[in-house]
Design an enzyme around this catalytic site. Structure first.
Site, PDB file in Angstrom:
ATOM      1  N   THR A   1       0.841  -1.325   0.067  1.00 50.00           N
ATOM      2  CA  THR A   1      -0.026  -0.051  -0.005  1.00 50.00           C
ATOM      3  C   THR A   1       0.957   1.298  -0.119  1.00 50.00           C
ATOM      4  O   THR A   1       0.673   2.293  -0.494  1.00 50.00           O
ATOM      5  CB  THR A   1      -0.946   0.073   1.370  1.00 50.00           C
ATOM      6  OG1 THR A   1      -2.003  -1.050   1.205  1.00 50.00           O
ATOM      7  CG2 THR A   1      -1.670   1.596   1.217  1.00 50.00           C
TER       8      THR A   1
ATOM      9  N   THR B   1       1.131  -4.590   4.275  1.00 51.59           N
ATOM     10  CA  THR B   1       0.920  -4.827   5.388  1.00 51.59           C
ATOM     11  C   THR B   1       0.334  -6.126   5.600  1.00 51.59           C
ATOM     12  O   THR B   1       0.367  -6.863   6.861  1.00 51.59           O
ATOM     13  CB  THR B   1      -0.275  -3.813   6.219  1.00 51.59           C
ATOM     14  OG1 THR B   1      -1.523  -3.854   5.230  1.00 51.59           O
ATOM     15  CG2 THR B   1       0.355  -2.522   6.110  1.00 51.59           C
TER      16      THR B   1
END
Length: 490
Positions: free
Chosen positions: A11, A97
């Site tokens: 991300t 993540t």
């Protein structure tokens, strides 16, 4: 200080709708153009290099959403760190993540080489810090890329870079102002900026106005200069191990099976059937997530039978976020120890899975037999679990060490002092109550008034490790030489 930023995707380096990772070269250019001046002012005297040489494929951007990372990609990341090791003092790895905690658990095992006792023969000597973000660092606009002002990405990036200045010789995860040991980190939220936690170990450092070391001591790093990855022979050991693991790790099929409430009285209980099915399908290892302290429904003996017959390594972890698996003291799980399954201690299931997969893959390279592999799975190699078989400080009354390779136990009795037992057999009894610790260059038993009741022969820089084969508390010095503590030997 020379700090290398390696981007893998995720991300933090994504743009567009839907979000997808930018090519590493475009991300590196954006960091230079949009953040170069700010980073230089925030980190005076440091030299930053944004590396764009890591590619996971020859197609597309070469970077990946971490959802798509395979175990062999852990090896690619570790290999890139080795490629750049001589040229930098620290590494910050930008990572998605979703699986950052898996990579945080894998890299310490891939960037160190351990002997049969779990002592590092080649050891990481520089910081490797993983970070990422819940929102992207940059945003695409009609006028080009701009900084995404509402994101947590810039704070995580700059925090990781500041934390690198501590020069802690281990793999860590920096997120939301905290530096966590990589092998202890666990993703706990998809919506809060505090996306990671460490249920069994406090932070190595925290960020506020500056970086502040935490109460948890960092890993010690190399025991001697020739064991540091700065030394070409030590790095060659890691490289050879890494190449051996990379060739076979994607063939590892570790089945992770969670205990669930079910009718264990059935003629063929669900969990036992799942274990047998996984083994029949070619599982190379089993990770079972038990209730509480590792309890698993016995299924009227069906589970014990399935695990005893398994010809692959089996680990038992706890499904509880802060759970810990030890000696299976409850009647509901007392039968598990006899199956040969390895208790994961306070390892997270994420760390246990990575460890089981990687150590099984590297076992042929090192010539580890099944007993050695099982002992290494139980031992703390890179701080992924509490070191239950060695003295890391002092053995206080009420505390105990448990050998990783058998039932040998060194317990410090409140009234009588340390005693060494092999099951019900007493092998050694201390001359009195006190605490057992390294005092200078020797192991000593210290009475409440400070008197030395007993001490070993000198062994400078040694670590005390309890082993069942042979039954002894052994002092292992930085050169890897092991000697039994005579008074405590069985």
């Amino acid at each position: 200080m020379r700090i290398c930023i390696i981007t893998t995707g995720g991300t933090i380096g994504s743009t567009g709708h839907p979000l997808s990772p930018m090519p590493a070269a475009r991300f590196a250019q954006a960091v230079h153009d949009l953040l170069g001046g700010a980073l230089a002012a925030a980190l005076p005297g440091d030299r930053l290099h944004v590396d764009d040489g890591l590619r996971f494929s020859d197609d597309g951007p070469g970077t990946l959403d971490s959802t798509d990372l395979r175990p062999s990609d852990w090896c690619r990341i570790a290999g890139r760190v080795l490629d750049l090791y001589d040229d930098h003092d620290a590494f910050v790895i930008l990572h998605g993540t979703d699986t950052m905690d898996y990579t945080g658990a894998a890299l310490p095992l891939l960037l160190n080489v351990f002997d049969d006792m779990g002592i590092a023969r080649a050891a990481l000597s520089k910081p490797v810090i993983l970070t990422g973000a819940q929102l992207p660092l940059f945003r695409d606009t009609d006028g080009g890329l701009v900084l995404n002002a509402g994101s947590d990405a810039l704070a995580n990036l700059t925090g990781a870079l500041e934390a690198a200045r501590l020069r802690l010789p281990e793999v860590a995860v920096f997120f939301d102002g905290r530096l966590l040991r990589g092998a202890r980190a666990l993703k706990v939220s998809t919506t809060r900026f505090a996306g990671f936690d460490s249920p069994h170990l406090g932070p190595l450092a925290t960020r506020g106005i500056g970086i502040h070391p935490g109460a948890v001591p960092p890993l010690p790093g190399p025991a001697a200069p020739d064991r540091a990855l700065d030394a070409a022979p030590a790095r060659a050991l890691v490289r050879a191990q890494l190449e051996a693991v990379a060739r076979v790790i994607d063939d590892q099929r570790v089945a992770q099976i969670a205990a669930v409430p079910s009718d264990h009285r059935a003629s063929d209980p669900l969990m036992a059937r799942m274990v047998r099915d996984a083994l029949a399908a070619g599982a190379t290892g089993l990770l079972l997530e038990g209730f509480g302290p590792g309890n698993i429904p016995a299924g009227d003996g069906a589970m014990a039978s399935a695990l005893t017959q398994a010809q692959v390594p089996v680990m038992i972890a706890s499904r509880v976020i802060g759970g810990q698996v030890g000696a299976f003291d409850y009647a509901a799980g007392a039968w598990i120890g006899a199956t040969g399954a390895v208790a994961a201690g306070d390892m997270t299931p994420v760390a246990a899975l990575a460890k089981l997969m990687i150590l099984t893959a590297m076992a042929p390279h090192h010539g580890w037999d099944r007993a050695t592999l099982s002992a290494l799975l139980a031992r703390s190699l890179a701080g992924e679990c509490a070191a239950g078989d060695r003295l890391t400080g002092a053995l206080w009354p009420g505390q105990a060490l448990q050998a990783a390779d058998g039932p040998l136990r060194l317990e410090n009795d409140h009234d009588h002092g340390p005693r060494l037992t092999d099951g019900a057999r007493l092998l050694w009894q201390a001359p009195g109550p006190g605490l057992l610790r390294m005092q200078g260059d020797r192991l000593a038993l210290i009475a409440h008034d400070g008197a030395v009741l007993w001490s070993s022969a000198p062994a400078p820089g040694a670590v005390a490790v309890l082993t069942a084969h042979p039954p002894a508390l052994r002092l292992i010095d930085p050169a890897g030489r092991a000697r039994p503590v005579t008074a405590l030997a069985g």
